[in-house]
Design a protein around this motif. Structure first.
Motif, mmCIF file in Angstrom:
data_model
loop_
_atom_site.group_PDB
_atom_site.id
_atom_site.type_symbol
_atom_site.label_atom_id
_atom_site.label_comp_id
_atom_site.label_asym_id
_atom_site.label_seq_id
_atom_site.Cartn_x
_atom_site.Cartn_y
_atom_site.Cartn_z
ATOM 1 N N GLN A 45 47.072 -53.314 46.265
ATOM 2 C CA GLN A 45 47.584 -54.535 45.987
ATOM 3 C C GLN A 45 46.681 -55.618 46.148
ATOM 4 O O GLN A 45 45.957 -55.785 46.961
ATOM 5 C CB GLN A 45 48.855 -54.869 46.785
ATOM 6 N N ASN A 46 46.609 -56.694 45.109
ATOM 7 C CA ASN A 46 45.793 -57.610 45.456
ATOM 8 C C ASN A 46 46.565 -58.949 45.676
ATOM 9 O O ASN A 46 47.621 -58.769 46.193
ATOM 10 C CB ASN A 46 44.934 -57.927 43.960
ATOM 11 N N ASN A 47 45.774 -59.988 45.939
ATOM 12 C CA ASN A 47 46.319 -61.285 46.576
ATOM 13 C C ASN A 47 47.483 -61.882 45.618
ATOM 14 O O ASN A 47 48.362 -62.742 45.974
ATOM 15 C CB ASN A 47 45.527 -62.281 46.836
ATOM 16 N N GLN A 48 47.329 -61.431 44.440
ATOM 17 C CA GLN A 48 48.663 -62.106 43.175
ATOM 18 C C GLN A 48 49.545 -60.989 43.267
ATOM 19 O O GLN A 48 50.373 -60.990 42.376
ATOM 20 C CB GLN A 48 47.958 -61.965 42.112
ATOM 21 N N ASP A 49 49.760 -60.041 44.142
ATOM 22 C CA ASP A 49 50.872 -58.983 44.118
ATOM 23 C C ASP A 49 50.808 -58.076 43.020
ATOM 24 O O ASP A 49 52.070 -57.684 42.428
ATOM 25 C CB ASP A 49 52.152 -59.694 44.316
ATOM 26 N N SER A 50 49.751 -57.897 42.421
ATOM 27 C CA SER A 50 49.181 -57.022 41.209
ATOM 28 C C SER A 50 49.104 -55.639 41.767
ATOM 29 O O SER A 50 48.705 -55.629 42.906
ATOM 30 C CB SER A 50 48.482 -57.355 40.242
ATOM 31 N N ILE A 51 49.370 -54.732 41.087
ATOM 32 C CA ILE A 51 49.015 -53.206 41.515
ATOM 33 C C ILE A 51 47.552 -53.001 41.088
ATOM 34 O O ILE A 51 47.156 -53.314 39.825
ATOM 35 C CB ILE A 51 49.951 -52.228 41.067
ATOM 36 N N VAL A 52 46.737 -52.333 41.926
ATOM 37 C CA VAL A 52 45.598 -52.184 41.470
ATOM 38 C C VAL A 52 44.809 -50.698 41.601
ATOM 39 O O VAL A 52 45.229 -50.196 42.664
ATOM 40 C CB VAL A 52 44.631 -53.196 42.400
ATOM 41 N N HIS A 53 44.287 -50.244 40.767
ATOM 42 C CA HIS A 53 44.056 -48.683 40.765
ATOM 43 C C HIS A 53 42.359 -48.793 40.734
ATOM 44 O O HIS A 53 41.812 -49.360 39.725
ATOM 45 C CB HIS A 53 44.544 -47.978 39.593
ATOM 46 N N ASP A 54 41.811 -48.163 41.583
ATOM 47 C CA ASP A 54 40.295 -48.005 41.404
ATOM 48 C C ASP A 54 39.994 -46.656 41.235
ATOM 49 O O ASP A 54 40.479 -45.520 41.807
ATOM 50 C CB ASP A 54 39.500 -48.221 43.034
ATOM 51 N N PHE A 55 39.129 -46.359 40.106
ATOM 52 C CA PHE A 55 39.010 -44.899 39.716
ATOM 53 C C PHE A 55 37.570 -44.423 40.254
ATOM 54 O O PHE A 55 36.543 -45.260 39.742
ATOM 55 C CB PHE A 55 39.138 -44.992 38.069
ATOM 56 N N TYR A 56 37.259 -43.392 40.990
ATOM 57 C CA TYR A 56 36.091 -43.009 41.516
ATOM 58 C C TYR A 56 35.638 -41.931 41.016
ATOM 59 O O TYR A 56 36.622 -40.691 41.055
ATOM 60 C CB TYR A 56 36.062 -42.934 42.902
ATOM 61 N N ILE A 57 34.449 -41.351 40.749
ATOM 62 C CA ILE A 57 33.757 -40.212 40.524
ATOM 63 C C ILE A 57 33.391 -39.673 41.933
ATOM 64 O O ILE A 57 32.762 -40.532 42.642
ATOM 65 C CB ILE A 57 32.730 -39.882 39.497
ATOM 66 N N VAL A 58 33.689 -38.419 42.231
ATOM 67 C CA VAL A 58 33.337 -38.238 43.739
ATOM 68 C C VAL A 58 32.358 -36.800 43.623
ATOM 69 O O VAL A 58 32.839 -35.961 42.780
ATOM 70 C CB VAL A 58 34.659 -37.610 44.471
ATOM 71 N N ALA A 59 31.488 -36.729 44.139
ATOM 72 C CA ALA A 59 30.612 -35.592 44.344
ATOM 73 C C ALA A 59 30.553 -35.147 45.651
ATOM 74 O O ALA A 59 29.988 -35.463 46.849
ATOM 75 C CB ALA A 59 29.078 -35.974 44.276
ATOM 76 N N PRO A 60 31.689 -33.988 45.961
ATOM 77 C CA PRO A 60 31.758 -33.279 47.173
ATOM 78 C C PRO A 60 30.389 -32.689 47.966
ATOM 79 O O PRO A 60 30.337 -32.739 49.176
ATOM 80 C CB PRO A 60 32.824 -32.265 46.943
ATOM 81 N N ALA A 61 29.551 -32.439 47.209
ATOM 82 C CA ALA A 61 28.482 -31.749 47.671
ATOM 83 C C ALA A 61 27.426 -32.492 48.166
ATOM 84 O O ALA A 61 26.195 -32.638 48.698
ATOM 85 C CB ALA A 61 27.491 -30.852 46.414
ATOM 86 N N LEU A 62 27.560 -33.925 47.762
ATOM 87 C CA LEU A 62 26.664 -34.929 48.295
ATOM 88 C C LEU A 62 27.467 -35.867 49.199
ATOM 89 O O LEU A 62 27.448 -37.302 49.302
ATOM 90 C CB LEU A 62 26.258 -35.878 46.972
ATOM 91 N N ASN A 63 28.017 -35.177 50.299
ATOM 92 C CA ASN A 63 28.789 -35.926 51.129
ATOM 93 C C ASN A 63 29.979 -36.767 50.835
ATOM 94 O O ASN A 63 30.243 -37.865 51.388
ATOM 95 C CB ASN A 63 27.941 -36.578 52.308
ATOM 96 N N ASN A 64 30.610 -36.278 49.842
ATOM 97 C CA ASN A 64 31.516 -36.955 48.903
ATOM 98 C C ASN A 64 31.083 -38.370 48.774
ATOM 99 O O ASN A 64 32.149 -39.318 48.795
ATOM 100 C CB ASN A 64 32.815 -36.941 50.042
ATOM 101 N N TYR A 65 30.039 -38.356 47.970
ATOM 102 C CA TYR A 65 29.423 -39.713 47.422
ATOM 103 C C TYR A 65 30.552 -40.234 46.408
ATOM 104 O O TYR A 65 30.965 -39.265 45.759
ATOM 105 C CB TYR A 65 28.227 -39.460 46.731
ATOM 106 N N ARG A 66 31.058 -41.433 46.219
ATOM 107 C CA ARG A 66 31.975 -42.009 45.440
ATOM 108 C C ARG A 66 31.325 -43.183 44.595
ATOM 109 O O ARG A 66 30.440 -43.949 45.073
ATOM 110 C CB ARG A 66 33.112 -42.546 46.325
ATOM 111 N N PHE A 67 31.508 -43.040 43.386
ATOM 112 C CA PHE A 67 30.982 -43.991 42.255
ATOM 113 C C PHE A 67 32.267 -44.500 41.640
ATOM 114 O O PHE A 67 32.902 -43.975 41.024
ATOM 115 C CB PHE A 67 30.078 -43.242 41.326
ATOM 116 N N ARG A 68 32.521 -45.814 42.018
ATOM 117 C CA ARG A 68 33.476 -46.420 41.263
ATOM 118 C C ARG A 68 32.903 -46.632 39.585
ATOM 119 O O ARG A 68 32.328 -47.364 39.367
ATOM 120 C CB ARG A 68 33.903 -47.800 41.846
ATOM 121 N N VAL A 69 33.992 -46.273 38.807
ATOM 122 C CA VAL A 69 33.713 -46.382 37.506
ATOM 123 C C VAL A 69 34.569 -47.673 36.883
ATOM 124 O O VAL A 69 33.905 -48.312 36.155
ATOM 125 C CB VAL A 69 34.361 -45.104 36.565
#
Length: 127
Positions: A45-69
């Motif tokens: 949730q952000n400061n304006q009381d909105s719902i926020v979804h972050d979408f990440y690509i995750v590479a488990p073989a790379l120590n769960n590296y996460r890239f937010r798209v």
């Protein structure tokens, strides 16, 4: 005097939630990459009381590296919603589910997104 239930009966929203659509797409990514990559949706949730979804690509073989798209912001009611595309630092508005899906299609098929996925796949296979 005993109080009574004042709530009416509620209908379940028939439109698929943005989060459900993102989770479906996460499953498709896993299938397309033979589970070398996955995706994660983090909701807050952000400061304006909105719902926020972050979408990440995750590479488990790379120590769960996460890239937010992308990031999606909406009120308690799904639409309209805002899609913030990290790569180009731009945001778009989707007035309905069809527009939202078209925005996702555009982002997922963009050469910059494909390049990130290809690079993460290559690095994951090298492990």
């Amino acid at each position: 005097m005993e109080t009574q239930n004042l709530w009416p009966d509620f209908a379940i929203e028939t439109t698929k939630s943005p989060k459900a659509i993102l989770k479906e797409q996460a499953g498709y990514l896993m299938a397309k990459t033979n589970n070398l990559l996955s995706a994660d949706v983090q909701t807050g949730q952000n400061n304006q009381d909105s719902i926020v979804h972050d979408f990440y690509i995750v590479a488990p073989a790379l120590n769960n590296y996460r890239f937010r798209v992308l990031t999606i912001v909406h009120e308690a009611i799904y639409y309209p919603l805002t899609v913030f595309w990290d790569k180009y630092n731009v945001d778009f508005t989707a007035e309905n589910q069809e527009e939202f899906i078209e925005l996702l299609r555009k982002i997922f098929k963009d050469p910059s997104t494909i390049q990130v996925i290809s690079s993460l796949l290559s690095q994951s296979l090298a492990e």
